[in-house]
Design a protein around this motif. Sequence first.
Motif, PDB file in Angstrom:
ATOM      1  N   ASN A  17      76.745  37.788  45.045  1.00  0.00           N
ATOM      2  CA  ASN A  17      76.693  36.738  46.064  1.00  0.00           C
ATOM      3  C   ASN A  17      77.047  37.308  47.442  1.00  0.00           C
ATOM      4  O   ASN A  17      76.434  36.969  48.441  1.00  0.00           O
ATOM      5  CB  ASN A  17      77.627  35.593  45.698  1.00  0.00           C
ATOM      6  N   ARG A  20      74.112  39.243  48.625  1.00  0.00           N
ATOM      7  CA  ARG A  20      73.071  38.303  49.052  1.00  0.00           C
ATOM      8  C   ARG A  20      73.421  37.727  50.417  1.00  0.00           C
ATOM      9  O   ARG A  20      72.576  37.585  51.282  1.00  0.00           O
ATOM     10  CB  ARG A  20      72.919  37.177  48.032  1.00  0.00           C
ATOM     11  N   THR A  24      71.248  38.171  53.804  1.00  0.00           N
ATOM     12  CA  THR A  24      70.679  37.013  54.475  1.00  0.00           C
ATOM     13  C   THR A  24      71.282  36.774  55.849  1.00  0.00           C
ATOM     14  O   THR A  24      70.763  35.978  56.608  1.00  0.00           O
ATOM     15  CB  THR A  24      70.869  35.743  53.625  1.00  0.00           C
ATOM     16  N   CYS A  34      73.461  21.876  58.073  1.00  0.00           N
ATOM     17  CA  CYS A  34      74.092  21.638  56.771  1.00  0.00           C
ATOM     18  C   CYS A  34      74.378  20.155  56.544  1.00  0.00           C
ATOM     19  O   CYS A  34      74.294  19.676  55.415  1.00  0.00           O
ATOM     20  CB  CYS A  34      75.384  22.436  56.666  1.00  0.00           C
ATOM     21  N   LYS A  37      72.112  17.968  54.471  1.00  0.00           N
ATOM     22  CA  LYS A  37      72.067  18.132  53.012  1.00  0.00           C
ATOM     23  C   LYS A  37      73.186  17.363  52.300  1.00  0.00           C
ATOM     24  O   LYS A  37      73.338  17.480  51.096  1.00  0.00           O
ATOM     25  CB  LYS A  37      72.188  19.622  52.661  1.00  0.00           C
ATOM     26  N   GLU A  43      73.266  22.691  44.715  1.00  0.00           N
ATOM     27  CA  GLU A  43      72.268  23.759  44.820  1.00  0.00           C
ATOM     28  C   GLU A  43      71.454  23.638  46.111  1.00  0.00           C
ATOM     29  O   GLU A  43      71.155  24.647  46.765  1.00  0.00           O
ATOM     30  CB  GLU A  43      71.327  23.762  43.610  1.00  0.00           C
ATOM     31  N   ASP A  44      71.067  22.402  46.475  1.00  0.00           N
ATOM     32  CA  ASP A  44      70.304  22.209  47.707  1.00  0.00           C
ATOM     33  C   ASP A  44      71.130  22.616  48.923  1.00  0.00           C
ATOM     34  O   ASP A  44      70.617  23.224  49.862  1.00  0.00           O
ATOM     35  CB  ASP A  44      69.869  20.738  47.851  1.00  0.00           C
ATOM     36  N   LYS A  47      71.659  26.540  49.341  1.00  0.00           N
ATOM     37  CA  LYS A  47      70.512  27.398  49.633  1.00  0.00           C
ATOM     38  C   LYS A  47      70.689  28.050  50.998  1.00  0.00           C
ATOM     39  O   LYS A  47      70.225  29.154  51.232  1.00  0.00           O
ATOM     40  CB  LYS A  47      69.211  26.593  49.580  1.00  0.00           C
ATOM     41  N   ASN A  48      71.368  27.367  51.879  1.00  0.00           N
ATOM     42  CA  ASN A  48      71.718  27.920  53.179  1.00  0.00           C
ATOM     43  C   ASN A  48      73.115  28.540  53.035  1.00  0.00           C
ATOM     44  O   ASN A  48      74.085  27.859  52.709  1.00  0.00           O
ATOM     45  CB  ASN A  48      71.720  26.804  54.230  1.00  0.00           C
TER      46      ASN A  48
END
Length: 172
Positions: A17, A20, A24, A34, A37, A43-44, A47-48
């Motif tokens: 993580n 990642r 990113t 944010c 959301k 999970e949604d 994603k950011n």
Amino acid sequence: MSGMYRFVFFVFIFTLNAIRTIDTQNVDPPAIPCASKSNTTCEDCLKNVTCLWCISTKACVDYPVRSILPKPSVCPLDNARWGLCWVNFQSLIISMAVLAGIIIIAILVCCFCCCKCERIGNKRQDAKVAKQDRARKARKNERKSERNVRHEEIRQKYGLAKGNPYSRMEDN
């Protein structure tokens, strides 16, 4: 032993993580804030990577980058999720602290063992050198006594006994 495997898996996932997140960070963040959301799924929201999900309030908020950990007013640590939905900050902090403590203790034990082994090795080496010195002195004293015996025999043979230093003068 399954607890150890879980811990290793947890550290592995956390590392992935983090990688990642580093990968990113170089990409421009998405234009979607944010807060939009909130009241969706974890999970949604996650994603950011700049978002933080709070389970208790089902709110998706920007991660407070000025402070390392989110303040309780934003979200309690046991309800905060970032990066992965199943990793909470409280267990992450505890496990990282334990891991850091184990590493520090291991380093200290290694340093202690190395120093102790070196000290023991020096003591053994000192004892060995002392033993060799004693043996060398004993051989030296033995050779010296043999040399004195030979010299005394030669003096006796030629009449140069040590007992009377004027004996040579009396012979003339």
